[in-house]
Design a protein around this motif. Structure first.
Motif, short mmCIF file in Angstrom:
data_model
loop_
_atom_site.label_atom_id
_atom_site.label_comp_id
_atom_site.label_asym_id
_atom_site.label_seq_id
_atom_site.Cartn_x
_atom_site.Cartn_y
_atom_site.Cartn_z
N ASP A 60 9.08 31.98 -6.74
CA ASP A 60 10.16 31.80 -7.55
C ASP A 60 11.60 31.75 -7.15
OD1 ASP A 60 8.36 31.86 -9.77
OD2 ASP A 60 8.75 33.77 -10.40
N GLN A 61 11.71 31.95 -5.70
CA GLN A 61 12.77 32.12 -4.90
C GLN A 61 12.95 30.61 -4.08
OE1 GLN A 61 15.03 34.22 -5.79
NE2 GLN A 61 13.59 35.01 -7.11
N LEU A 62 11.76 29.91 -4.25
CA LEU A 62 11.65 28.55 -3.15
C LEU A 62 12.41 27.45 -3.94
CD1 LEU A 62 8.28 28.81 -1.84
CD2 LEU A 62 10.12 29.86 -1.01
N ASN A 63 12.97 26.25 -3.28
CA ASN A 63 13.66 25.18 -4.09
C ASN A 63 12.35 24.19 -4.25
OD1 ASN A 63 13.58 23.82 -1.84
ND2 ASN A 63 15.37 24.60 -1.16
N ALA A 64 12.81 23.21 -5.14
CA ALA A 64 11.75 22.28 -5.28
C ALA A 64 11.01 21.65 -3.88
CB ALA A 64 12.44 21.16 -6.24
N ALA A 65 11.87 21.34 -3.12
CA ALA A 65 11.37 20.94 -1.54
C ALA A 65 10.35 21.66 -1.00
CB ALA A 65 12.62 20.19 -0.88
N GLU A 66 10.48 22.94 -1.11
CA GLU A 66 9.91 23.93 -0.42
C GLU A 66 8.63 24.06 -1.27
OE1 GLU A 66 13.12 26.95 1.75
OE2 GLU A 66 12.71 26.96 -0.58
N LEU A 67 8.81 24.11 -2.53
CA LEU A 67 7.59 24.16 -3.38
C LEU A 67 6.59 22.92 -3.04
CD1 LEU A 67 9.03 25.59 -6.68
CD2 LEU A 67 7.47 26.79 -5.19
N ALA A 104 -0.20 20.71 11.85
CA ALA A 104 0.11 19.37 12.24
C ALA A 104 0.72 18.72 10.92
CB ALA A 104 -0.83 18.73 12.80
N TYR A 105 0.00 18.84 9.82
CA TYR A 105 0.28 18.29 8.52
C TYR A 105 1.68 18.87 8.00
CZ TYR A 105 -0.22 16.94 3.73
OH TYR A 105 -0.15 16.49 2.50
N VAL A 106 1.74 20.19 8.22
CA VAL A 106 3.00 20.54 7.74
C VAL A 106 4.27 20.10 8.46
CG1 VAL A 106 4.56 22.81 7.43
CG2 VAL A 106 2.24 22.41 6.46
N ARG A 107 4.19 20.00 9.92
CA ARG A 107 5.30 19.49 10.67
C ARG A 107 5.64 18.08 9.98
NH1 ARG A 107 5.19 23.76 11.08
NH2 ARG A 107 5.21 25.26 12.68
N LYS A 108 4.66 17.25 9.92
CA LYS A 108 4.99 16.09 9.29
C LYS A 108 5.59 15.82 8.01
CE LYS A 108 0.96 13.71 11.53
NZ LYS A 108 -0.47 12.96 11.44
N LEU A 109 5.06 16.85 7.24
CA LEU A 109 5.85 16.85 5.73
C LEU A 109 7.18 17.16 6.00
CD1 LEU A 109 3.44 18.61 3.72
CD2 LEU A 109 3.77 16.23 3.73
N GLN A 110 7.42 18.48 7.02
CA GLN A 110 8.89 18.93 7.12
C GLN A 110 9.67 17.85 7.96
OE1 GLN A 110 7.83 22.29 9.25
NE2 GLN A 110 8.00 23.81 7.42
N ASP A 111 9.44 16.87 8.86
CA ASP A 111 10.13 16.01 9.53
C ASP A 111 10.39 15.04 8.55
OD1 ASP A 111 9.60 17.41 11.81
OD2 ASP A 111 8.07 15.86 12.44
N LYS A 112 9.34 14.71 7.53
CA LYS A 112 9.78 13.60 6.53
C LYS A 112 10.79 14.03 5.51
CE LYS A 112 7.68 10.88 2.84
NZ LYS A 112 6.19 10.78 2.03
N HIS A 113 10.84 15.52 5.18
CA HIS A 113 11.97 15.72 4.38
C HIS A 113 13.23 15.80 5.12
CE1 HIS A 113 13.91 18.41 1.66
NE2 HIS A 113 14.02 19.25 2.42
N GLN A 114 13.25 16.09 6.41
CA GLN A 114 14.71 16.26 6.91
C GLN A 114 15.13 14.74 7.11
OE1 GLN A 114 16.28 18.62 7.80
NE2 GLN A 114 15.01 20.07 7.00
N ARG A 115 14.28 13.93 7.60
CA ARG A 115 14.66 12.53 7.41
C ARG A 115 15.61 11.87 5.96
NH1 ARG A 115 9.82 11.59 10.42
NH2 ARG A 115 8.97 10.81 8.46
N ARG A 116 14.76 12.52 4.99
CA ARG A 116 15.24 12.08 3.77
C ARG A 116 16.45 12.64 3.44
NH1 ARG A 116 10.65 13.22 -0.10
NH2 ARG A 116 11.27 15.45 -0.05
N ILE A 117 16.80 13.86 3.78
CA ILE A 117 18.08 14.44 3.81
C ILE A 117 19.10 13.84 4.47
CG2 ILE A 117 19.44 16.54 4.17
CD1 ILE A 117 16.81 18.39 3.63
N ALA A 118 18.55 13.38 5.91
CA ALA A 118 19.57 12.62 6.56
C ALA A 118 20.25 11.35 6.18
CB ALA A 118 19.16 12.70 7.84
N ALA A 119 19.09 10.82 5.27
CA ALA A 119 19.26 9.35 5.09
C ALA A 119 20.53 9.09 4.16
CB ALA A 119 18.14 8.83 4.35
#
Length: 220
Positions: free
Chosen positions: A169-176, A205-220
């Motif tokens: 309940d303390q996580l944001n939508a992206a973390e969920l 390996a899968y989660v690292r890809k998801l997190q990298d994708k999220h960071q790229r989306r924030i930076a865009a």
């Protein structure tokens, strides 16, 4: 004040509102090296509160616009949405603009993304639990409580590096979203008969890809 907490993301940091748009002022002020009480005691703030009181039908007192919760995970000073943006402006102009957008969306009822993400995370967790139960039954075993707890902690470990529980309940939508996708993948890996070590390596390996994708989306 609504008990439902909505954690939102501001520059990679969680900022907590409740369902009625109240801001957890203590938490965010600390990140700027400030305290809500310092702002609340400013002559300009007191004048603003007095003006708000004159315009309300009920003639609320100044304390009606802020609330201090003691004890529990949500303790601290919470500010009414009519104060949240003015307070945020005292912290940072950029944060104030962002805060105004979030309060507006909350009060319009547009913050359905977090609620949807939370429901999806619950579905992902159920999928993992079902996969564990089926795997135990296939091997003639009865699933135990620790099987489900350890698998949840595995998911948390590949995401955060810590083999421990998390309050979703303390996580944001992206973390969920990342939690949900990891659990859905894990349920598939369990059904495929992968060992614990194999699942952990695959999920890392899968989660690292998801997190990298999220960071790229924030930076865009």
């Amino acid at each position: 004040m609504s008990a439902r907490i909505v954690p939102l993301d501001y520059e990679g940091q969680a900022v907590r509102f409740n369902g009625d748009g109240w801001l957890h002022a203590t938490e965010i002020a600390d990140r700027f090296g400030k305290r809500p009480n310092d702002w609340l005691s400013l002559p300009s703030t007191i004048e603003y509160l007095e003006a708000l009181n004159r315009r309300t039908v009920t003639g609320s007192s100044g304390n009606a616009w802020s609330m201090t919760k003691r004890g529990g995970k949500n303790q601290g000073t919470w500010l009414h949405p009519k104060l949240a943006v003015a307070f945020a402006r005292w912290l940072s102009v950029d944060f104030a603009v962002w805060c105004d957008e979030q309060v507006d969306a909350l009060l319009r009822g547009d913050m359905k993304s977090w609620a949807s993400a939370r429901r999806e995370a619950a579905i992902g967790h159920k999928a993992v639990c079902d996969a564990i139960a089926l795997n135990c039954e296939a091997h003639g075993k009865t699933p135990q409580k620790h099987h489900f707890i350890n698998e949840s902690r595995l998911i948390n470990q590949v995401i955060t590096g810590s083999f421990a529980g998390r309050d979703r309940d303390q996580l944001n939508a992206a973390e969920l979203e990342i939690v949900t996708l990891a659990e859905l993948r894990d349920s598939g890996l369990i059904c495929a008969g992968m060992t614990y070590a194999e699942r952990k390596a695959n999920l890392l390996a899968y989660v690292r890809k998801l997190q990298d994708k999220h960071q790229r989306r924030i930076a865009a």
